[in-house]
Design a protein around this motif. Sequence first.
Motif, short mmCIF file in Angstrom:
data_model
loop_
_atom_site.label_atom_id
_atom_site.label_comp_id
_atom_site.label_asym_id
_atom_site.label_seq_id
_atom_site.Cartn_x
_atom_site.Cartn_y
_atom_site.Cartn_z
N GLU A 188 2.86 0.23 -2.10
CA GLU A 188 2.44 -0.37 -0.85
C GLU A 188 2.32 0.65 0.27
O GLU A 188 1.44 0.56 1.12
CB GLU A 188 3.42 -1.49 -0.46
CG GLU A 188 3.07 -2.77 -1.23
CD GLU A 188 4.28 -3.58 -1.63
OE1 GLU A 188 5.24 -3.64 -0.86
OE2 GLU A 188 4.25 -4.14 -2.75
N LYS A 189 3.19 1.66 0.22
CA LYS A 189 3.08 2.73 1.22
C LYS A 189 1.75 3.46 1.07
O LYS A 189 1.06 3.74 2.05
CB LYS A 189 4.25 3.71 1.07
CG LYS A 189 5.47 3.29 1.87
CD LYS A 189 6.58 4.33 1.77
CE LYS A 189 7.95 3.69 1.88
NZ LYS A 189 8.90 4.15 0.87
N ILE A 190 1.39 3.75 -0.18
CA ILE A 190 0.12 4.43 -0.43
C ILE A 190 -1.04 3.58 0.08
O ILE A 190 -1.96 4.06 0.75
CB ILE A 190 -0.05 4.72 -1.93
CG1 ILE A 190 1.02 5.71 -2.39
CG2 ILE A 190 -1.43 5.26 -2.22
CD1 ILE A 190 1.05 5.91 -3.90
N LEU A 191 -0.97 2.28 -0.22
CA LEU A 191 -2.05 1.40 0.19
C LEU A 191 -2.15 1.31 1.71
O LEU A 191 -3.25 1.25 2.26
CB LEU A 191 -1.84 0.00 -0.40
CG LEU A 191 -2.13 -0.08 -1.89
CD1 LEU A 191 -1.82 -1.48 -2.40
CD2 LEU A 191 -3.58 0.26 -2.18
N ASP A 192 -1.00 1.31 2.37
CA ASP A 192 -1.03 1.27 3.83
C ASP A 192 -1.80 2.46 4.37
O ASP A 192 -2.62 2.33 5.29
CB ASP A 192 0.40 1.29 4.39
CG ASP A 192 1.01 -0.11 4.40
OD1 ASP A 192 0.22 -1.07 4.37
OD2 ASP A 192 2.23 -0.22 4.42
N LYS A 193 -1.55 3.62 3.77
CA LYS A 193 -2.26 4.83 4.20
C LYS A 193 -3.77 4.67 4.00
O LYS A 193 -4.56 4.96 4.89
CB LYS A 193 -1.77 6.05 3.40
CG LYS A 193 -0.94 7.03 4.24
CD LYS A 193 -0.53 8.24 3.39
CE LYS A 193 0.95 8.24 3.09
NZ LYS A 193 1.33 9.07 1.95
N ILE A 194 -4.13 4.16 2.83
CA ILE A 194 -5.55 3.99 2.53
C ILE A 194 -6.19 3.03 3.52
O ILE A 194 -7.27 3.26 4.05
CB ILE A 194 -5.74 3.50 1.09
CG1 ILE A 194 -5.30 4.58 0.11
CG2 ILE A 194 -7.19 3.11 0.83
CD1 ILE A 194 -5.25 4.12 -1.33
N CYS A 195 -5.50 1.93 3.79
CA CYS A 195 -6.03 0.95 4.73
C CYS A 195 -6.23 1.59 6.10
O CYS A 195 -7.27 1.41 6.74
CB CYS A 195 -5.09 -0.24 4.84
SG CYS A 195 -5.15 -1.31 3.40
N GLY A 196 -5.23 2.34 6.55
CA GLY A 196 -5.35 3.01 7.83
C GLY A 196 -6.58 3.90 7.87
O GLY A 196 -7.33 3.90 8.85
N ARG A 197 -6.80 4.61 6.79
CA ARG A 197 -7.93 5.53 6.73
C ARG A 197 -9.26 4.79 6.90
O ARG A 197 -10.23 5.33 7.40
CB ARG A 197 -7.89 6.24 5.37
CG ARG A 197 -8.57 7.58 5.35
CD ARG A 197 -8.34 8.25 4.01
NE ARG A 197 -6.94 8.47 3.70
CZ ARG A 197 -6.41 8.48 2.47
NH1 ARG A 197 -7.19 8.24 1.43
NH2 ARG A 197 -5.13 8.70 2.30
N HIS A 198 -9.30 3.51 6.46
CA HIS A 198 -10.55 2.75 6.54
C HIS A 198 -10.55 1.77 7.71
O HIS A 198 -11.45 0.94 7.81
CB HIS A 198 -10.78 1.99 5.24
CG HIS A 198 -11.10 2.87 4.08
ND1 HIS A 198 -12.36 3.38 3.85
CD2 HIS A 198 -10.33 3.38 3.09
CE1 HIS A 198 -12.34 4.13 2.75
NE2 HIS A 198 -11.11 4.15 2.27
N GLY A 199 -9.53 1.84 8.55
CA GLY A 199 -9.48 0.96 9.70
C GLY A 199 -9.12 -0.47 9.36
O GLY A 199 -9.37 -1.39 10.14
N PHE A 200 -8.56 -0.69 8.19
CA PHE A 200 -8.21 -2.04 7.76
C PHE A 200 -6.79 -2.41 8.17
O PHE A 200 -5.89 -1.58 8.09
CB PHE A 200 -8.30 -2.14 6.24
CG PHE A 200 -9.53 -2.85 5.75
CD1 PHE A 200 -10.77 -2.23 5.79
CD2 PHE A 200 -9.46 -4.13 5.24
CE1 PHE A 200 -11.90 -2.87 5.33
CE2 PHE A 200 -10.59 -4.79 4.78
CZ PHE A 200 -11.81 -4.15 4.83
N SER A 201 -6.59 -3.66 8.60
CA SER A 201 -5.23 -4.20 8.74
C SER A 201 -4.97 -5.11 7.56
O SER A 201 -5.47 -6.22 7.52
CB SER A 201 -5.10 -5.02 10.02
OG SER A 201 -5.50 -4.26 11.11
N PRO A 202 -4.20 -4.66 6.60
CA PRO A 202 -3.97 -5.46 5.40
C PRO A 202 -2.95 -6.55 5.67
O PRO A 202 -2.06 -6.37 6.49
CB PRO A 202 -3.40 -4.43 4.43
CG PRO A 202 -2.66 -3.49 5.30
CD PRO A 202 -3.42 -3.41 6.59
N PHE A 203 -3.10 -7.70 5.03
CA PHE A 203 -2.02 -8.67 5.11
C PHE A 203 -1.66 -9.20 3.74
O PHE A 203 -0.78 -10.04 3.61
CB PHE A 203 -2.34 -9.81 6.07
CG PHE A 203 -3.50 -10.65 5.67
CD1 PHE A 203 -3.36 -11.67 4.76
CD2 PHE A 203 -4.75 -10.40 6.22
CE1 PHE A 203 -4.44 -12.43 4.39
CE2 PHE A 203 -5.83 -11.17 5.87
CZ PHE A 203 -5.68 -12.19 4.94
#
Lengths: 146, 146
Positions: free
Chosen positions: A112-127
């Motif tokens: 999940e930490k890795i995914l958070d980084k990826i989301c940040g890179r694409h401007g996504f707010s994941p929920f």
Amino acid sequence: MKEWEEQFRAFLRGRGLTFTPERRAVLEEIFAEHGHFDVETLHDRLRSRGSRISIATIYRLIPLLTESGMIRPATLRDGHPTYEHLFGHRPHHHLTCVRCGKVVEFRQEEIEKILDKICGRHGFSPFDYRLGVRGVCAACRKEETG
Amino acid sequence: MKEWEEQFRAFLRGRGLTFTPERRAVLEEIFAEHGHFDVETLHDRLRSRGSRISIATIYRLIPLLTESGMIRPATLRDGHPTYEHLFGHRPHHHLTCVRCGKVVEFRQEEIEKILDKICGRHGFSPFDYRLGVRGVCAACRKEETG
DNA sequence: TTGCGATTGTTAATCATTCTCAATATAAGG
DNA sequence: CCTTATATTGAGAATGATTAACAATCGCAA
Ligand SMILES: [Mn+2]
Ligand SMILES: [Mn+2]
Ligand SMILES: [Zn+2]
Ligand SMILES: [Zn+2]
């Protein structure tokens, strides 16, 4: 009163809806056992306990239960959705055996930490992360090979 | 001859099936553009190019295309499955914006290594990772806040 | 060319989910 | 208590995507 009942009542109140006996029965049944269920199974379970509830009522309830955080969609089983109760459980992911259907749950914060980084890179707010691994379990593999 | 056509023909031959004009048309259309499609959209696209192909034929083709590695299921869109062409593309995962439906593809080998370890720990042989992240994209978030 | 299994389009069937509607239940106010 | 306005329910009908049946073609090998 169970804490999930309290929370669900609050959710309903906030929407001007009522906590009926049918809704109570469904909620109880959902938290009565751990595991993934589909609508039809849930209906059968309620009926076998003597309830006369209609399956339409359960279908109608699914969105309310989801939006209130009582349940969440889990995986697809033969094309139709299954759900699992959520309240009081940490999010987790699933390994599914495509042969016997066995489901193993696991938790992995590192991912999940890795995914958070990826989301940040694409401007996504994941929920919501949905991580499904399909494969063959040890028992089935042994049967296959042997 | 395109390499995917060659591979699909080989797959069909191996099963005693034939490569028909309809199958060629569908295959061409699938590789004509990159993106996720559902059966109905694919049918529409073929029709708009003058094909008279029936939607039943496309439904019948989906399993063959999947088993031959031409396509794979991608995500669910409003409850029904979408697919994407696979041949020549590295596996990847999806961020989906729940507001506008935008899909961003990303690749992450690190995660797969972690998952391999987890599978090993549970005796699973994985053959498919499905990683779906749902969230809100930057554009939609700006619109929301602003 | 013939013969046979594969393929196709049309149409009907399936089946989970949603909708309709008339009957009840609920909550608030008098 | 009544009354009334909504919300809720169960039954059954409707929907809509997917599958199945079937009769008419097609494609390939002998
Ligand atoms: Mn679970
Ligand atoms: Mn993709
Ligand atoms: Zn298994
Ligand atoms: Zn968006």
